[in-house]
Design a protein around this motif. Structure first.
Motif, PDB file in Angstrom:
ATOM      1  N   GLU A   1       0.833  -1.212   0.000  1.00  0.00           N
ATOM      2  CA  GLU A   1       0.000   0.000   0.000  1.00  0.00           C
ATOM      3  C   GLU A   1       0.865   1.258   0.000  1.00  0.00           C
ATOM      4  OE1 GLU A   1      -3.698   0.429   2.470  1.00  0.00           O
ATOM      5  OE2 GLU A   1      -2.888  -1.438   3.306  1.00  0.00           O
ATOM      6  N   ALA A   2       1.929   1.242   0.800  1.00  0.00           N
ATOM      7  CA  ALA A   2       2.825   2.399   0.871  1.00  0.00           C
ATOM      8  C   ALA A   2       3.521   2.620  -0.469  1.00  0.00           C
ATOM      9  CB  ALA A   2       3.852   2.205   1.985  1.00  0.00           C
ATOM     10  N   ILE A   3       3.955   1.548  -1.106  1.00  0.00           N
ATOM     11  CA  ILE A   3       4.588   1.661  -2.424  1.00  0.00           C
ATOM     12  C   ILE A   3       3.601   2.221  -3.439  1.00  0.00           C
ATOM     13  CG2 ILE A   3       5.528   0.325  -4.361  1.00  0.00           C
ATOM     14  CD1 ILE A   3       6.861  -1.507  -2.243  1.00  0.00           C
ATOM     15  N   GLU A   4       2.366   1.738  -3.405  1.00  0.00           N
ATOM     16  CA  GLU A   4       1.335   2.235  -4.323  1.00  0.00           C
ATOM     17  C   GLU A   4       1.091   3.731  -4.104  1.00  0.00           C
ATOM     18  OE1 GLU A   4      -3.458   1.764  -4.932  1.00  0.00           O
ATOM     19  OE2 GLU A   4      -2.352   0.043  -4.156  1.00  0.00           O
ATOM     20  N   TYR A   5       1.059   4.143  -2.833  1.00  0.00           N
ATOM     21  CA  TYR A   5       0.863   5.556  -2.533  1.00  0.00           C
ATOM     22  C   TYR A   5       2.014   6.389  -3.103  1.00  0.00           C
ATOM     23  CZ  TYR A   5       0.056   9.868   0.012  1.00  0.00           C
ATOM     24  OH  TYR A   5      -0.162  11.186   0.331  1.00  0.00           O
ATOM     25  N   LEU A   6       3.250   5.930  -2.898  1.00  0.00           N
ATOM     26  CA  LEU A   6       4.409   6.662  -3.415  1.00  0.00           C
ATOM     27  C   LEU A   6       4.391   6.737  -4.935  1.00  0.00           C
ATOM     28  CD1 LEU A   6       7.424   5.490  -1.225  1.00  0.00           C
ATOM     29  CD2 LEU A   6       6.238   7.684  -1.152  1.00  0.00           C
ATOM     30  N   GLU A   7       4.018   5.642  -5.581  1.00  0.00           N
ATOM     31  CA  GLU A   7       4.006   5.625  -7.040  1.00  0.00           C
ATOM     32  C   GLU A   7       2.985   6.608  -7.610  1.00  0.00           C
ATOM     33  OE1 GLU A   7       3.593   1.479  -8.045  1.00  0.00           O
ATOM     34  OE2 GLU A   7       5.723   1.115  -7.705  1.00  0.00           O
ATOM     35  N   GLY A   8       1.958   6.946  -6.821  1.00  0.00           N
ATOM     36  CA  GLY A   8       0.971   7.913  -7.260  1.00  0.00           C
ATOM     37  C   GLY A   8       1.371   9.356  -7.019  1.00  0.00           C
ATOM     38  N   TRP A   9       2.513   9.544  -6.357  1.00  0.00           N
ATOM     39  CA  TRP A   9       2.974  10.904  -6.053  1.00  0.00           C
ATOM     40  C   TRP A   9       3.484  11.550  -7.348  1.00  0.00           C
ATOM     41  CZ3 TRP A   9       1.919  13.030  -1.569  1.00  0.00           C
ATOM     42  CH2 TRP A   9       2.522  14.252  -1.224  1.00  0.00           C
TER      43      TRP A   9
ATOM     44  N   ASN B   1       7.128  15.364 -10.523  1.00  0.00           N
ATOM     45  CA  ASN B   1       7.820  16.647 -10.367  1.00  0.00           C
ATOM     46  C   ASN B   1       7.847  17.133  -8.916  1.00  0.00           C
ATOM     47  OD1 ASN B   1       5.098  17.232 -10.216  1.00  0.00           O
ATOM     48  ND2 ASN B   1       5.243  19.096 -11.442  1.00  0.00           N
ATOM     49  N   ALA B   2       7.210  16.390  -8.008  1.00  0.00           N
ATOM     50  CA  ALA B   2       7.176  16.778  -6.590  1.00  0.00           C
ATOM     51  C   ALA B   2       7.915  15.771  -5.711  1.00  0.00           C
ATOM     52  CB  ALA B   2       5.728  16.915  -6.130  1.00  0.00           C
ATOM     53  N   ARG B   3       8.699  14.904  -6.307  1.00  0.00           N
ATOM     54  CA  ARG B   3       9.402  13.858  -5.554  1.00  0.00           C
ATOM     55  C   ARG B   3      10.687  14.418  -4.944  1.00  0.00           C
ATOM     56  NH1 ARG B   3       8.190   8.613  -9.453  1.00  0.00           N
ATOM     57  NH2 ARG B   3       5.923   8.749  -9.143  1.00  0.00           N
ATOM     58  N   SER B   4      10.717  14.406  -3.635  1.00  0.00           N
ATOM     59  CA  SER B   4      11.854  14.936  -2.877  1.00  0.00           C
ATOM     60  C   SER B   4      12.848  13.816  -2.578  1.00  0.00           C
ATOM     61  CB  SER B   4      11.347  15.508  -1.548  1.00  0.00           C
ATOM     62  OG  SER B   4      10.875  14.447  -0.719  1.00  0.00           O
ATOM     63  N   PRO B   5      13.999  14.170  -2.010  1.00  0.00           N
ATOM     64  CA  PRO B   5      14.927  13.112  -1.574  1.00  0.00           C
ATOM     65  C   PRO B   5      14.266  12.148  -0.583  1.00  0.00           C
ATOM     66  CG  PRO B   5      16.072  15.202  -1.640  1.00  0.00           C
ATOM     67  CD  PRO B   5      14.604  15.502  -1.884  1.00  0.00           C
ATOM     68  N   PHE B   6      13.338  12.649   0.248  1.00  0.00           N
ATOM     69  CA  PHE B   6      12.630  11.758   1.177  1.00  0.00           C
ATOM     70  C   PHE B   6      11.771  10.745   0.422  1.00  0.00           C
ATOM     71  CE2 PHE B   6      13.259  15.352   4.186  1.00  0.00           C
ATOM     72  CZ  PHE B   6      13.966  14.644   5.156  1.00  0.00           C
ATOM     73  N   TRP B   7      11.232  11.155  -0.719  1.00  0.00           N
ATOM     74  CA  TRP B   7      10.444  10.227  -1.531  1.00  0.00           C
ATOM     75  C   TRP B   7      11.335   9.071  -1.989  1.00  0.00           C
ATOM     76  CZ3 TRP B   7      10.557   7.814  -6.166  1.00  0.00           C
ATOM     77  CH2 TRP B   7       9.375   7.233  -6.614  1.00  0.00           C
TER      78      TRP B   7
END
Length: 77
Positions: free
Chosen positions: A24-32, A35-41
């Motif tokens: 679920e967490a991976i799916e959430y990240l993949e939907g981010w 152009n808004a992906r930070s180093p934390f992403w």
């Protein structure tokens, strides 16, 4: 792979979402938005994929995901 405790995140409006597993967490990240992906992403993504392949403990991957959510302003505290 269950994430315990679940990570609670804010969605649009008053929507809340409970992330209960690594997939679920991976799916959430993949939907981010890309152009808004930070180093934390990227750290969270690497940690979660590491949990899937066994090179990272699920607890540490959860912590990385929570840190991303906090930095992105979506973590419900």
């Amino acid at each position: 792979m269950e994430i315990a405790p679940p990570v609670l995140i804010k969605g649009p409006g008053f929507d809340l979402r409970e992330i209960r597993s690594v997939p679920e967490a991976i799916e959430y990240l993949e939907g981010w938005p890309a152009n808004a992906r930070s180093p934390f992403w990227y750290l969270a993504s690497n940690a979660l994929h590491g949990a899937v392949d066994g090179s990272m403990q699920v607890e540490h991957a959860r912590e990385a995901f929570e840190a991303f959510c906090k930095g992105a302003g979506v973590l419900l505290v």
